[in-house]
Write an enzyme that holds these catalytic residues in place. Structure first.
Site, mmCIF file in Angstrom:
data_model
loop_
_atom_site.group_PDB
_atom_site.id
_atom_site.type_symbol
_atom_site.label_atom_id
_atom_site.label_comp_id
_atom_site.label_asym_id
_atom_site.label_seq_id
_atom_site.Cartn_x
_atom_site.Cartn_y
_atom_site.Cartn_z
ATOM 1 N N LEU A 178 -9.153 -8.196 -13.568
ATOM 2 C CA LEU A 178 -10.655 -7.941 -13.448
ATOM 3 C C LEU A 178 -11.754 -8.229 -14.961
ATOM 4 C CD1 LEU A 178 -10.116 -4.085 -12.467
ATOM 5 C CD2 LEU A 178 -11.001 -5.340 -11.202
ATOM 6 N N HIS B 146 2.261 1.151 -12.872
ATOM 7 C CA HIS B 146 3.094 -0.438 -13.229
ATOM 8 C C HIS B 146 4.526 -0.321 -13.106
ATOM 9 C CE1 HIS B 146 4.143 -4.282 -14.892
ATOM 10 N NE2 HIS B 146 4.399 -3.607 -15.742
ATOM 11 N N GLY C 209 1.087 -1.004 0.009
ATOM 12 C CA GLY C 209 -0.008 -0.261 -0.117
ATOM 13 C C GLY C 209 1.485 1.143 0.173
ATOM 14 N N ASN D 108 -4.329 2.516 -13.373
ATOM 15 C CA ASN D 108 -3.503 1.164 -12.957
ATOM 16 C C ASN D 108 -1.864 2.242 -12.896
ATOM 17 O OD1 ASN D 108 -2.614 -0.986 -11.573
ATOM 18 N ND2 ASN D 108 -1.645 -2.053 -13.938
HETATM 19 C C1 GRF Z 1 4.341 -1.495 -7.396
HETATM 20 O O1 GRF Z 1 5.165 -1.232 -8.027
HETATM 21 C C2 GRF Z 1 2.815 -1.177 -8.232
HETATM 22 O O2 GRF Z 1 3.630 -0.104 -9.442
HETATM 23 C C3 GRF Z 1 3.038 -2.609 -8.580
HETATM 24 O O3 GRF Z 1 2.699 -3.101 -7.797
HETATM 25 C C4 GRF Z 1 3.180 -2.260 -6.787
HETATM 26 C C5 GRF Z 1 2.199 -2.068 -5.682
HETATM 27 O O4 GRF Z 1 3.300 -1.590 -4.454
HETATM 28 N N1 GRF Z 1 1.634 -2.632 -9.602
HETATM 29 P P1 GRF Z 1 2.107 -0.915 -2.775
HETATM 30 O O5 GRF Z 1 0.989 -1.789 -3.008
HETATM 31 O O6 GRF Z 1 1.661 0.605 -3.877
HETATM 32 O O7 GRF Z 1 3.555 -0.972 -2.202
#
Ligand code: GRF
Length: 217
Positions: free
Chosen positions: A95, A111, A14, A109
């Site tokens: 999803l 990534h 998070g 999202n």
């Molecule tokens: C992040 O690196 C995001 O890009 C990917 O999952 C990770 C989540 O990290 N989708 P967090 O839970 O926000 O710390």
């Protein structure tokens, strides 16, 4: 100021949720988080939300017969909280097309790669294996295909000699935390128009130069 109502879906740590919480705490930020949903009861991110006084709910995917019935439950909870934009923040579930269709252009999202390179869960390992000298992160509108859809914001960072996955992940995460609030702001301020596979950002001016790696003499 009317604030865009966000629902954030998480599965773990998070830190991007926390970046959004911090951004939303600014009085001029045009969005607010009204609900955080985790598909895992032990997701650390739930503690960030609770500490900020945000409603949290857990919807465990194991309790549902199939992907779509889980998605329908998540959908119902988002709608009853009047969510307007769904932010996936480390949400480790694909999803269904039913969900992405019913929230068309209203799910984003983040990534940890410069998409369309290195889709999937092991983006950092893929970047290191490919020997790229720049990587980064992408915030995009969600389409049914994994890690695909119109790109809203990207940031690049160097990949340095001897980098481990943890090193690269930490360097990218720092820019993720800037990019996600920026993408939310652009959408909340109605500065994005979706044209097919592209997101056109109004007033998009870039003046900062470029990143080169290795650095020139
Ligand atoms: C992040 O690196 C995001 O890009 C990917 O999952 C990770 C989540 O990290 N989708 P967090 O839970 O926000 O710390």
């Amino acid at each position: 100021m009317k604030r865009l109502k966000l629902g954030v879906l998480i599965s773990g740590r998070g830190s991007n949720l926390q970046a959004l919480i911090t951004a939303c705490a600014e009085s001029e930020f045009p969005a607010e988080i009204v609900l955080v949903i985790s598909n895992k009861p032990d997701a650390k991110g739930l503690e960030h939300a609770t500490a900020a006084g945000i409603t949290t709910e857990v919807v465990e995917h194991g309790d549902y017969a199939d992907r779509e019935s889980f998605d329908r439950e998540v959908d119902a909870r988002l709608r009853s909280a009047s969510v307007e934009l769904v932010c996936l923040a480390g949400f480790m579930r694909l999803l269904s097309t039913w969900f992405t269709d019913s929230w068309h252009d209203r799910v984003i999202n983040i990534h940890p790669s410069l998409l369309p390179a290195f889709k999937g869960i092991d983006a950092h390992a893929q970047a290191l294996a490919a020997g790229v000298r720049l990587s980064g992160c992408t915030v995009h509108i969600v389409r049914p295909e994994m890690d695909a859809g119109p790109i809203l914001v990207q940031a690049a960072v160097p990949v340095l000699p001897g980098d481990t996955e943890d090193d690269l992940s930490a360097r990218i995460l720092a820019v993720e935390h800037r990019c996600y609030p920026l993408a939310v702001r652009l959408l909340a301020e109605n500065r994005v128009r979706i044209d097919g596979d592209h997101a056109i950002v109004e007033g998009d001016t870039y003046t900062e130069g470029y990143l080169i790696n290795p650095a020139r003499e």
